[in-house]
Design a protein around this motif. Structure first.
Motif, PDB file in Angstrom:
ATOM      1  N   THR A 178       0.831  -1.206   0.000  1.00  0.00           N
ATOM      2  CA  THR A 178       0.000   0.000   0.000  1.00  0.00           C
ATOM      3  C   THR A 178       0.862   1.251   0.000  1.00  0.00           C
ATOM      4  OG1 THR A 178      -1.703  -1.206   1.229  1.00  0.00           O
ATOM      5  CG2 THR A 178      -1.859   1.191   1.193  1.00  0.00           C
ATOM      6  N   ARG A 179       1.957   1.226   0.791  1.00  0.00           N
ATOM      7  CA  ARG A 179       2.851   2.388   0.809  1.00  0.00           C
ATOM      8  C   ARG A 179       3.478   2.613  -0.570  1.00  0.00           C
ATOM      9  NH1 ARG A 179       6.076   0.517   3.982  1.00  0.00           N
ATOM     10  NH2 ARG A 179       7.920   0.186   2.714  1.00  0.00           N
ATOM     11  N   TRP A 180       3.888   1.547  -1.231  1.00  0.00           N
ATOM     12  CA  TRP A 180       4.461   1.681  -2.572  1.00  0.00           C
ATOM     13  C   TRP A 180       3.420   2.195  -3.567  1.00  0.00           C
ATOM     14  CZ3 TRP A 180       9.041   1.945  -4.749  1.00  0.00           C
ATOM     15  CH2 TRP A 180      10.160   1.488  -4.060  1.00  0.00           C
ATOM     16  N   LEU A 181       2.201   1.707  -3.438  1.00  0.00           N
ATOM     17  CA  LEU A 181       1.137   2.169  -4.339  1.00  0.00           C
ATOM     18  C   LEU A 181       0.891   3.659  -4.155  1.00  0.00           C
ATOM     19  CD1 LEU A 181      -1.166   1.584  -6.368  1.00  0.00           C
ATOM     20  CD2 LEU A 181      -2.625   1.059  -4.395  1.00  0.00           C
ATOM     21  N   LEU A 182       0.795   4.109  -2.906  1.00  0.00           N
ATOM     22  CA  LEU A 182       0.538   5.508  -2.620  1.00  0.00           C
ATOM     23  C   LEU A 182       1.667   6.399  -3.140  1.00  0.00           C
ATOM     24  CD1 LEU A 182      -1.268   7.588  -1.146  1.00  0.00           C
ATOM     25  CD2 LEU A 182       0.030   7.101   0.935  1.00  0.00           C
ATOM     26  N   CYS A 183       2.889   6.032  -2.828  1.00  0.00           N
ATOM     27  CA  CYS A 183       4.039   6.870  -3.193  1.00  0.00           C
ATOM     28  C   CYS A 183       4.351   6.796  -4.688  1.00  0.00           C
ATOM     29  CB  CYS A 183       5.265   6.454  -2.380  1.00  0.00           C
ATOM     30  SG  CYS A 183       5.084   6.708  -0.600  1.00  0.00           S
ATOM     31  N   ALA A 184       4.276   5.594  -5.257  1.00  0.00           N
ATOM     32  CA  ALA A 184       4.581   5.449  -6.684  1.00  0.00           C
ATOM     33  C   ALA A 184       3.534   6.149  -7.550  1.00  0.00           C
ATOM     34  CB  ALA A 184       4.679   3.978  -7.056  1.00  0.00           C
ATOM     35  N   SER A 185       2.280   6.162  -7.103  1.00  0.00           N
ATOM     36  CA  SER A 185       1.242   6.869  -7.859  1.00  0.00           C
ATOM     37  C   SER A 185       1.547   8.356  -7.925  1.00  0.00           C
ATOM     38  CB  SER A 185      -0.127   6.654  -7.206  1.00  0.00           C
ATOM     39  OG  SER A 185      -0.485   5.295  -7.207  1.00  0.00           O
ATOM     40  N   LEU A 186       1.975   8.930  -6.800  1.00  0.00           N
ATOM     41  CA  LEU A 186       2.319  10.350  -6.789  1.00  0.00           C
ATOM     42  C   LEU A 186       3.574  10.611  -7.621  1.00  0.00           C
ATOM     43  CD1 LEU A 186       1.385  13.058  -5.617  1.00  0.00           C
ATOM     44  CD2 LEU A 186       3.035  12.711  -3.761  1.00  0.00           C
ATOM     45  N   ALA A 187       4.547   9.708  -7.549  1.00  0.00           N
ATOM     46  CA  ALA A 187       5.750   9.865  -8.369  1.00  0.00           C
ATOM     47  C   ALA A 187       5.405   9.808  -9.852  1.00  0.00           C
ATOM     48  CB  ALA A 187       6.766   8.782  -8.018  1.00  0.00           C
ATOM     49  N   GLY A 188       4.498   8.902 -10.230  1.00  0.00           N
ATOM     50  CA  GLY A 188       4.066   8.827 -11.629  1.00  0.00           C
ATOM     51  C   GLY A 188       3.351  10.082 -12.068  1.00  0.00           C
ATOM     52  N   TYR A 189       2.546  10.646 -11.185  1.00  0.00           N
ATOM     53  CA  TYR A 189       1.847  11.900 -11.479  1.00  0.00           C
ATOM     54  C   TYR A 189       2.847  13.000 -11.809  1.00  0.00           C
ATOM     55  CZ  TYR A 189      -1.000  16.081 -10.472  1.00  0.00           C
ATOM     56  OH  TYR A 189      -1.629  17.301 -10.533  1.00  0.00           O
ATOM     57  N   PHE A 190       3.907  13.116 -11.006  1.00  0.00           N
ATOM     58  CA  PHE A 190       4.897  14.171 -11.236  1.00  0.00           C
ATOM     59  C   PHE A 190       5.797  13.853 -12.432  1.00  0.00           C
ATOM     60  CE2 PHE A 190       3.993  15.446  -6.799  1.00  0.00           C
ATOM     61  CZ  PHE A 190       3.688  16.782  -7.057  1.00  0.00           C
ATOM     62  N   LEU A 191       6.013  12.583 -12.711  1.00  0.00           N
ATOM     63  CA  LEU A 191       6.759  12.225 -13.910  1.00  0.00           C
ATOM     64  C   LEU A 191       6.008  12.683 -15.155  1.00  0.00           C
ATOM     65  CD1 LEU A 191       9.043  10.751 -15.413  1.00  0.00           C
ATOM     66  CD2 LEU A 191       7.710   8.643 -15.193  1.00  0.00           C
ATOM     67  N   LEU A 192       4.714  12.439 -15.179  1.00  0.00           N
ATOM     68  CA  LEU A 192       3.896  12.882 -16.312  1.00  0.00           C
ATOM     69  C   LEU A 192       3.814  14.403 -16.367  1.00  0.00           C
ATOM     70  CD1 LEU A 192       1.148  10.191 -15.812  1.00  0.00           C
ATOM     71  CD2 LEU A 192       2.705  10.313 -17.752  1.00  0.00           C
ATOM     72  N   SER A 193       3.828  15.035 -15.195  1.00  0.00           N
ATOM     73  CA  SER A 193       3.870  16.493 -15.151  1.00  0.00           C
ATOM     74  C   SER A 193       5.132  17.009 -15.815  1.00  0.00           C
ATOM     75  CB  SER A 193       3.804  16.968 -13.690  1.00  0.00           C
ATOM     76  OG  SER A 193       4.053  18.355 -13.598  1.00  0.00           O
ATOM     77  N   GLY A 194       6.260  16.349 -15.553  1.00  0.00           N
ATOM     78  CA  GLY A 194       7.508  16.743 -16.194  1.00  0.00           C
ATOM     79  C   GLY A 194       7.476  16.544 -17.695  1.00  0.00           C
ATOM     80  N   LEU A 195       6.854  15.451 -18.157  1.00  0.00           N
ATOM     81  CA  LEU A 195       6.744  15.217 -19.595  1.00  0.00           C
ATOM     82  C   LEU A 195       5.884  16.294 -20.251  1.00  0.00           C
ATOM     83  CD1 LEU A 195       6.259  11.329 -19.677  1.00  0.00           C
ATOM     84  CD2 LEU A 195       8.332  12.631 -20.213  1.00  0.00           C
ATOM     85  N   ALA A 196       4.796  16.697 -19.572  1.00  0.00           N
ATOM     86  CA  ALA A 196       3.959  17.768 -20.110  1.00  0.00           C
ATOM     87  C   ALA A 196       4.738  19.079 -20.172  1.00  0.00           C
ATOM     88  CB  ALA A 196       2.706  17.932 -19.248  1.00  0.00           C
ATOM     89  N   TRP A 197       5.553  19.339 -19.164  1.00  0.00           N
ATOM     90  CA  TRP A 197       6.347  20.567 -19.127  1.00  0.00           C
ATOM     91  C   TRP A 197       7.383  20.584 -20.249  1.00  0.00           C
ATOM     92  CZ3 TRP A 197      11.629  21.065 -18.198  1.00  0.00           C
ATOM     93  CH2 TRP A 197      12.090  22.348 -17.957  1.00  0.00           C
ATOM     94  N   LEU A 198       7.916  19.423 -20.616  1.00  0.00           N
ATOM     95  CA  LEU A 198       8.918  19.360 -21.687  1.00  0.00           C
ATOM     96  C   LEU A 198       8.341  19.768 -23.034  1.00  0.00           C
ATOM     97  CD1 LEU A 198      10.829  16.061 -20.789  1.00  0.00           C
ATOM     98  CD2 LEU A 198      11.708  18.402 -20.660  1.00  0.00           C
ATOM     99  N   GLY A 199       7.022  19.709 -23.173  1.00  0.00           N
ATOM    100  CA  GLY A 199       6.409  20.110 -24.431  1.00  0.00           C
ATOM    101  C   GLY A 199       6.356  21.607 -24.631  1.00  0.00           C
ATOM    102  N   ARG A 200       6.677  22.378 -23.621  1.00  0.00           N
ATOM    103  CA  ARG A 200       6.620  23.834 -23.745  1.00  0.00           C
ATOM    104  C   ARG A 200       7.732  24.353 -24.644  1.00  0.00           C
ATOM    105  NH1 ARG A 200       3.832  26.632 -19.623  1.00  0.00           N
ATOM    106  NH2 ARG A 200       2.728  25.245 -18.206  1.00  0.00           N
ATOM    107  N   ALA A 201       7.422  25.402 -25.372  1.00  0.00           N
ATOM    108  CA  ALA A 201       8.438  26.030 -26.220  1.00  0.00           C
ATOM    109  C   ALA A 201       9.458  26.765 -25.367  1.00  0.00           C
ATOM    110  CB  ALA A 201       7.773  26.996 -27.202  1.00  0.00           C
TER     111      ALA A 201
END
Length: 406
Positions: free
Chosen positions: A320-343
């Motif tokens: 459960t701890r891994w699920l909670l923490c890894a989900s948030l880490a994945g959220y921020f990883l995708l946030s970084g990918l979205a940010w990389l699309g900026r000009a």
């Protein structure tokens, strides 16, 4: 062709329309509430790797069924066939109802889930054929390649059935990224040049190319993320209602609410269409839509983990701890990918915000076995608050013009 079909085939205005989700679309999204809730329940208790795999597979299938009709209503606008959408809505309700049986390995429920998915995809394909349009932004919405493994799975058993479903989803993603807008346009132009049947062209026009209406689609995508965040609140409320209310439980309730509220702020106050740090128009729809799907999947998994946290107030089980923490880490990883699309972007933001927000939750998952449940959630709150605090500090800095990805 009937009057109803003629209306459905009417050409869409090429200019952007400042419209909001219709009552039909909002009614349709209610099925997403039920579907997300059922799929999130797959991660209750102490989920193992197979539970995570099945969760990802069913969430992708349900989101795909939702997005093909979201895009249909987006393009068709006032010419949307009500009966078609209601039939799709019923099919998605059947998929949601079958989820618990799929998790338990029941063949009948699994076949019903697959059959409902196949019929929904077939219904979407028929709707696009009636409109005589080709959707450039998401070709898989009207192509049947990814549906073939699902049809075959009707005669298969676990685990082969699940591998066929995964193959179908993978083929949809392949079609989405392999078939470019230029390929579609060139194929359409070549078809029209070599069409030697002018009489038929006059009576039944060749399919035209259609693109989604960006602002309306962003609203629908944002509503889906709100549904997922709402599921997080529901999971926490359900978990707290069955526990003994004491000081520790109150602290956990506040922490969980602050965490969800902060994620809401990042997704909408610092993002676009529910995707954090994504700006309007920087990514084509075929790139933004997978980001939305994976962000929603991470948030739904985090919601399930928050619900389980109320049942383990002392310390969280490792899974459960891994699920909670890894989900948030994945959220921020995708946030970084979205940010990389900026000009315009600063490497400083990537190193100072995106990287620590991805790494710190994973470190907490790996080394936080002795940290109390309340402490784990509050530490995740601090991590989630960091991007907003960083951007506020950067805005007040002497430079003032530092681009932080907000």
């Amino acid at each position: 062709m009937s009057d109803d079909d003629t209306a459905a085939a009417a050409p869409r205005a090429t200019s952007e329309e400042n419209r909001h989700a219709s009552w039909l679309e909002l009614f349709f999204d209610l099925v997403a509430v039920a579907g997300v809730a059922q799929i999130a329940h797959l991660l209750h208790g102490v989920p193992d790797v197979s539970d995570l795999g099945l969760y990802a597979l069913l969430f992708l299938a349900f989101w795909t069924a939702w997005i093909v009709f979201t895009l249909y209503a987006n393009v068709a606008s006032e010419h949307t066939h009500v009966r078609t959408v209601l039939l799709a809505m019923f099919g998605m309700a059947v998929m949601a109802a079958a989820v618990p049986g799929v998790h338990e390995g029941d063949d009948q429920h699994a076949r019903v889930f697959a059959l409902a998915y196949v019929l929904i995809r077939g219904l979407a394909n028929r709707a696009w054929q009636h409109r005589r349009q080709i959707l450039v932004d998401w070709p898989a919405a009207q192509m049947s390649l990814g549906v073939i493994p699902w049809v075959v799975s009707l005669w298969a058993h676990d685990p082969m059935r699940h591998w066929l479903w995964a193959l179908g989803i993978a083929l949809d993603l392949y079609v989405t990224f392999a078939v470019s807008a230029r390929d579609i346009v060139e194929h359409q132009e070549a078809r029209e040049r070599h069409d030697d049947r002018p009489a038929r062209r006059g009576s039944e026009a060749s399919p035209s190319l259609a693109r989604s209406q960006a602002e309306h689609l962003s609203e629908r995508l944002g509503l889906f993320v709100l549904i997922v965040l709402g599921e997080g609140v529901a999971q926490v409320v359900e978990g707290l209602s069955d526990a003994e209310w004491d000081k520790q439980l109150y602290m956990l309730a506040v922490a969980a609410f602050v965490l969800l509220a902060t994620l809401w702020s990042l997704s909408f106050g610092h993002g676009y269409a529910g995707v954090p740090h994504l700006a309007a128009g920087v990514l084509p729809a075929r790139a933004a839509l997978p980001l939305h799907c994976f962000v929603s999947g991470c948030l739904a998994a985090l919601a399930a983990a928050l619900g389980a946290a109320a049942e383990h107030l002392e310390t969280l089980p490792d899974a459960t701890r891994w699920l909670l923490c890894a989900s948030l880490a994945g959220y921020f990883l995708l946030s970084g990918l979205a940010w990389l699309g900026r000009a315009e972007r600063e490497r400083r933001w990537l190193l100072s915000v995106a990287l620590p927000c991805c790494v710190l939750p994973l470190m907490l998952a790996a080394f936080g076995g002795r940290v109390r449940t309340v402490g784990v959630v509050w530490l995740l709150v601090l991590i989630t608050l960091w991007p907003t605090l960083y951007e506020r500090r950067a805005a007040k800095s002497p430079e003032g013009a530092v681009r932080t990805g907000s």
